[in-house]
Design a protein around this motif. Structure first.
Motif, PDB file in Angstrom:
ATOM      1  N   ILE A 132       7.086 -63.050  16.332  1.00  0.00           N
ATOM      2  CA  ILE A 132       6.841 -61.740  16.025  1.00  0.00           C
ATOM      3  C   ILE A 132       7.145 -60.972  17.499  1.00  0.00           C
ATOM      4  N   LEU A 133       6.685 -61.033  17.561  1.00  0.00           N
ATOM      5  CA  LEU A 133       6.559 -60.050  19.141  1.00  0.00           C
ATOM      6  C   LEU A 133       8.206 -59.734  19.459  1.00  0.00           C
ATOM      7  N   ASP A 134       8.864 -60.645  19.891  1.00  0.00           N
ATOM      8  CA  ASP A 134      10.578 -60.749  19.884  1.00  0.00           C
ATOM      9  C   ASP A 134      11.109 -59.981  18.724  1.00  0.00           C
ATOM     10  N   GLU A 135      11.200 -60.108  17.641  1.00  0.00           N
ATOM     11  CA  GLU A 135      11.926 -59.209  16.584  1.00  0.00           C
ATOM     12  C   GLU A 135      11.392 -58.385  16.588  1.00  0.00           C
ATOM     13  N   LEU A 136      10.159 -57.403  16.591  1.00  0.00           N
ATOM     14  CA  LEU A 136       9.459 -56.236  16.589  1.00  0.00           C
ATOM     15  C   LEU A 136       9.706 -55.647  18.000  1.00  0.00           C
ATOM     16  N   ASN A 137      10.236 -55.959  18.968  1.00  0.00           N
ATOM     17  CA  ASN A 137      10.911 -55.425  20.044  1.00  0.00           C
ATOM     18  C   ASN A 137      11.941 -54.976  19.766  1.00  0.00           C
ATOM     19  N   LYS A 138      12.678 -55.698  19.177  1.00  0.00           N
ATOM     20  CA  LYS A 138      13.959 -55.273  18.705  1.00  0.00           C
ATOM     21  C   LYS A 138      14.625 -54.259  17.907  1.00  0.00           C
ATOM     22  N   THR A 139      13.823 -53.489  17.248  1.00  0.00           N
ATOM     23  CA  THR A 139      13.659 -52.629  16.492  1.00  0.00           C
ATOM     24  C   THR A 139      12.050 -51.421  16.557  1.00  0.00           C
ATOM     25  N   SER A 140      11.604 -51.898  17.758  1.00  0.00           N
ATOM     26  CA  SER A 140      10.529 -50.872  16.838  1.00  0.00           C
ATOM     27  C   SER A 140      11.321 -50.166  18.184  1.00  0.00           C
ATOM     28  N   SER A 141      10.091 -48.610  18.338  1.00  0.00           N
ATOM     29  CA  SER A 141      10.054 -47.628  19.011  1.00  0.00           C
ATOM     30  C   SER A 141       9.347 -48.093  20.258  1.00  0.00           C
TER      31      SER A 141
END
Length: 185
Positions: A132-141
């Motif tokens: 989850i963290l890795d995915e969020l880090n791909k597109t989050s501000s």
């Protein structure tokens, strides 16, 4: 047709029994009977029921993660993929009549001294949190605290799985998905 070897038959039998009947309700004799192996053969491959459970959980985790990532691969990376986890959970849990998570089920069913099982469950849940963290880090501000939000989404996932098992319905997954979408706005 290739016949499963003894070790694989034991794991296959135990996997089904642990998931559908429960860890404490599954004794060694039940595993032996379902796997159609002798007690001697079973103990040549596994020293204990706990050792079987560790392999069961490791294999279950690998299969589950592979299935989930394949399901999610059609979604764009990042927040959309994280939100789609709830669609995957709905897909998966509806196939097993909302039996729930094998890791949640076993962790609540084991004696407190079976630490190797606890370690595997923790590792597998940590892998999911990292996904989850890795995915969020791909597109989050940069202003988004992805670590904190990942923790919150993990709680939504685990709670939704448990409540869908209790309710034998998908509405907890639908509600958790909506909460996740609000978190990510």
């Amino acid at each position: 047709m290739i016949k499963e070897n003894v070790k694989d038959r034991i794991i296959s039998a135990a996997s089904e029994l642990f998931y559908f009947d429960g860890y404490n309700q599954t004794g060694i004799n039940k595993i032996i009977e379902k796997a159609e192996v002798s007690k001697d053969s079973m103990y040549r491959h596994f020293r204990s029921k706990e050792a079987i459970a560790v392999v069961y959980l490791e294999q279950r985790h690998k299969a589950w993660i592979t299935d989930m990532t394949n399901y999610l691969s059609v979604k764009p990376a990042g927040q959309e993929r994280v939100i789609a986890i709830f669609d995957y959970l709905n897909h998966w849990l509806s196939q097993v009549d909302y039996r729930g998570c094998g890791f949640q089920n076993i962790i609540t069913d084991i004696p407190k001294n079976q630490n190797s099982i606890k370690e595997v469950v923790r590792k597998c849940k940590d892998d999911m949190l990292r996904f989850i963290l890795d995915e969020l880090n791909k597109t989050s501000s940069e202003s988004m605290d992805t670590k904190e939000i990942s923790n919150e989404i993990m709680v939504l996932i685990e709670g939704a799985i448990m409540l869908s098992q209790i309710q034998k319905a998908n509405w907890p997954l639908v509600a958790a998905k909506k909460a996740c979408e609000r978190l990510l706005k």
